[in-house]
Design an enzyme around this catalytic site. Structure first.
Site, short mmCIF file in Angstrom:
data_model
loop_
_atom_site.label_atom_id
_atom_site.label_comp_id
_atom_site.label_asym_id
_atom_site.label_seq_id
_atom_site.Cartn_x
_atom_site.Cartn_y
_atom_site.Cartn_z
N LYS A 184 3.06 -15.32 2.65
CA LYS A 184 3.12 -16.07 1.05
C LYS A 184 3.82 -16.96 0.18
O LYS A 184 3.83 -15.64 -0.74
CB LYS A 184 2.03 -15.06 0.23
N ASP A 223 -4.23 -17.81 1.50
CA ASP A 223 -5.01 -19.00 0.90
C ASP A 223 -5.82 -20.01 1.79
O ASP A 223 -6.90 -19.38 1.90
CB ASP A 223 -4.43 -19.29 -1.07
N ASP A 254 -6.12 -6.29 5.63
CA ASP A 254 -6.82 -5.14 4.86
C ASP A 254 -7.84 -6.37 4.75
O ASP A 254 -9.45 -6.54 5.42
CB ASP A 254 -6.33 -4.89 4.08
N TYR A 307 0.89 -1.55 0.03
CA TYR A 307 -0.06 0.28 -0.28
C TYR A 307 0.79 1.55 -0.13
O TYR A 307 0.36 2.54 -0.09
CB TYR A 307 -0.65 -0.15 1.50
N ASP A 343 -11.09 -8.04 7.74
CA ASP A 343 -12.47 -7.85 7.13
C ASP A 343 -13.30 -8.89 7.12
O ASP A 343 -14.85 -9.12 7.96
CB ASP A 343 -12.60 -6.99 5.49
#
Ligand code: NAD
Length: 356
Positions: free
Chosen positions: A191, A223, A247, A141, A251
């Site tokens: 990852k 994943d 992020d 980001y 959520d």
């Protein structure tokens, strides 16, 4: 005892209503002997109205001198057509950045009484209590270079996923210490099979873990983590991950509970100074009607007591009062099932206070 300096930033929409109930909780703690000093400031749309800026200098001064900040929410349709720099949400980004609040803590708790609110089967989620620790100021980001440009006759979009060791170390310490205050299990998400940046993440989290032999550390690929969160979320205690994975996963985790009005959050700097706020927004559709659920904001005060002030007994006192209120059948409309007694924002505050 030193005084806890707390900045109160109620913000917009339902912000002032829900923060008022959380302030009543702080007043009870003060009356019962904790040294607490509150000072109010403007952020978001109300700050734009008063000063033209969503994060005015006066608020920055107030926040800089405070030990912790309690925020309601910012934003509303009235401000949607403003230039980007003046949007209320910019105030939120500005305070996080100005105070270097790099560690975002988001608990996802599903109280047994509210198990029906989740879209998952009650047996999968009832009693869920996990904490997601998300790095908030680095990763893809913020990484450079970034952009969209023309290469060989076509447009190319690119970003940079980047973490340095010290950024990973400091978030890992926050996560291990949070795990020490809970069930001493930490799962780090990466990852590493594809991304070098997250291979470094895994290596550094392993190294930091040697300083916390009392915490059991495990690793999971992102994943798989996304799957496990809906398959068997109760396997997790504390989860730590980078900005982008966090992020998405935070959520996902909050939606497991189905009750947005119940979930608090904290954003901390390296001295545990923190900004505490409910995860929901300013809910303009219900503002000013005394129907918003104040519990996420009240539970944000509990997190503040735990993480900034190390007042575990005050934190538990608030959390236990909320549990009792739910067990007694009190509900705001967002968490009510048919046949339950629905009460308003202020009455929910009354119910929490009487259980403290
Ligand atoms: P929202 O979270 O404000 O509302 C989503 C839905 O949940 C609405 O139906 C609302 O009534 C309900 N809801 C939210 N909080 C509730 C509570 N405490 N009690 C009962 N019901 C509640 O999200 P939105 O509608 O997408 O955004 C509204 C405004 O809030 C926008 O301006 C947005 O930019 C802003 N926003 C601010 C923050 C923040 O301040 N941290 C976060 C998200 C959105």
């Amino acid at each position: 005892m030193t005084t806890m300096k707390i900045a109160i930033l109620a913000g917009d929409g339902i912000g002032p209503e829900i923060v008022a109930q959380a302030v009543r909780v702080l007043d009870v703690l003060k009356t019962d002997g904790l040294g607490i000093a509150l000072e109010h400031g403007l952020i978001g749309g109300c700050a734009v109205d008063a000063t033209g800026e969503p994060y005015p200098e006066a608020t920055h001064k107030l926040a800089t001198h405070a030990d912790a900040m309690l925020l309601g929410a910012v934003g509303g349709p009235k401000y949607d057509s403003l230039p980007r720099a003046q949007r209320p949400e910019r105030g939120l980004l500005a305070i996080r950045k100005a105070l270097n609040l790099f560690a975002n803590l988001r608990p996802a708790i599903l109280y047994p009484e509210l198990a029906d609110a989740s879209s998952l089967k009650p047996e999968v989620v009832a009693g869920l209590d996990i904490l997601i620790v998300r790095e908030l100021t680095g990763d893809i980001y913020f990484g450079e270079p970034r952009g969209i440009e023309e290469r060989n006759g076509q447009r190319v979009g690119f970003n940079t996923m980047i973490y340095n060791e010290s950024e990973i170390q400091r978030i890992a310490h926050v996560a291990f210490q949070a795990a020490q205050k809970r069930n001493r299990k930490l799962c780090s998400i990466d990852k590493m099979n594809v991304l070098e940046c997250t291979q470094l993440w895994r290596d550094v989290v392993e190294e930091v873990g040697k300083e916390y032999p009392d915490v059991t550390l495990s690793h999971m690929l992102v994943d798989n983590a996304a799957m496990q969160l809906v398959r068997d979320p109760k396997q997790f205690d504390v989860v730590v991950t980078g900005n982008m994975f966090g992020d998405i996963l935070s959520d996902e985790a909050s939606m497991l509970t189905g009750s947005i009005g119940m979930l608090p959050s904290a954003s901390l700097d390296s001295n545990n100074k923190g900004l505490y706020e409910p995860i929901h927004g300013s809910a303009p559709d219900i503002a000013g009607k005394n129907i918003a659920n104040p519990l996420a904001t009240i539970l944000s005060v509990a997190m503040m007591m735990r993480y900034t002030f190390n007042q575990e007994s005050a934190a538990q006192r608030i959390e236990n009062a909320v549990k009792k209120v739910l067990a007694q059948g009190f509900r705001t409309s967002d968490i009510a099932s048919p046949g339950m007694r629905i009460i308003g924002t202020r009455e929910m505050g009354d119910a929490v206070l009487s259980n403290m």
